[in-house]
Design a protein around this motif. Structure first.
Motif, PDB file in Angstrom:
ATOM      1  N   SER A  37      -1.154   4.852  -3.300  1.00  0.00           N
ATOM      2  CA  SER A  37      -1.586   3.785  -2.548  1.00  0.00           C
ATOM      3  C   SER A  37      -1.652   2.536  -3.623  1.00  0.00           C
ATOM      4  CB  SER A  37      -2.956   4.069  -2.023  1.00  0.00           C
ATOM      5  OG  SER A  37      -3.322   2.978  -1.331  1.00  0.00           O
ATOM      6  N   TYR A  85       0.797  -1.185   0.016  1.00  0.00           N
ATOM      7  CA  TYR A  85      -0.068   0.037   0.139  1.00  0.00           C
ATOM      8  C   TYR A  85       0.869   1.347   0.026  1.00  0.00           C
ATOM      9  CZ  TYR A  85      -4.135  -2.852   1.101  1.00  0.00           C
ATOM     10  OH  TYR A  85      -5.172  -3.545   0.987  1.00  0.00           O
ATOM     11  N   THR A 100      -5.066   4.057   2.974  1.00  0.00           N
ATOM     12  CA  THR A 100      -5.654   4.090   1.546  1.00  0.00           C
ATOM     13  C   THR A 100      -6.623   5.066   1.507  1.00  0.00           C
ATOM     14  OG1 THR A 100      -7.380   2.587   2.449  1.00  0.00           O
ATOM     15  CG2 THR A 100      -5.384   1.500   1.467  1.00  0.00           C
ATOM     16  N   CYS A 151      -0.405   8.163   1.658  1.00  0.00           N
ATOM     17  CA  CYS A 151      -0.273   6.956   0.927  1.00  0.00           C
ATOM     18  C   CYS A 151       0.818   6.139   1.389  1.00  0.00           C
ATOM     19  CB  CYS A 151      -0.434   7.024  -0.412  1.00  0.00           C
ATOM     20  SG  CYS A 151      -2.088   7.727  -1.158  1.00  0.00           S
TER      21      CYS A 151
END
Length: 121
Positions: free
Chosen positions: A16, A11, A76, A71
């Motif tokens: 992200s 992530y 997220t 991010c």
């Protein structure tokens, strides 16, 4: 490949997790040549869809920097598409130093490549 394969792995990318695309040929070649013995570059057509939640950064600014820091910290977001410059090697250390809090925001980003990321919910 008719449909891109989306993987939810790391992530901590600039925008992200998601399927990263670029309209810059040199960047596409660099991405294709990473960790692959037989690199492939796919071409996709994109038709704008106003029902999607889209975040677009036209330039690197404080909002862009804060979003990347957000991010890269592992968080997220709920955007379907994020589009804008990605931090290259020149800016990587600057962004990381900002995340660590060792420097404050400066608007000296240099030239970066533009990227679009598709996020599947």
């Amino acid at each position: 490949m008719q449909f891109p394969e989306i993987r939810k792995s790391l992530y901590t990318k600039d925008f992200s997790w998601g399927f990263y695309c670029t309209n810059n040929w040199k960047q596409a070649v660099r991405w294709a040549n990473r960790n692959n013995e037989k690199p492939v570059i796919n071409f996709f057509d994109y038709t704008a869809d106003e029902s999607l939640s889209i975040l677009k950064f036209n330039e690197m600014n404080d909002g862009w920097l804060e979003f990347i820091a957000y991010c890269r910290s592992g968080k997220t977001h709920n955007y379907d598409i994020v589009e804008g410059p990605m931090a290259n090697d020149t800016v990587w250390n600057y962004v990381n130093d900002f995340i660590k809090g060792t420097i404050t925001k400066k608007n000296n980003f240099g030239h970066l490549q533009n990227s679009r990321t598709l996020h599947i919910k």
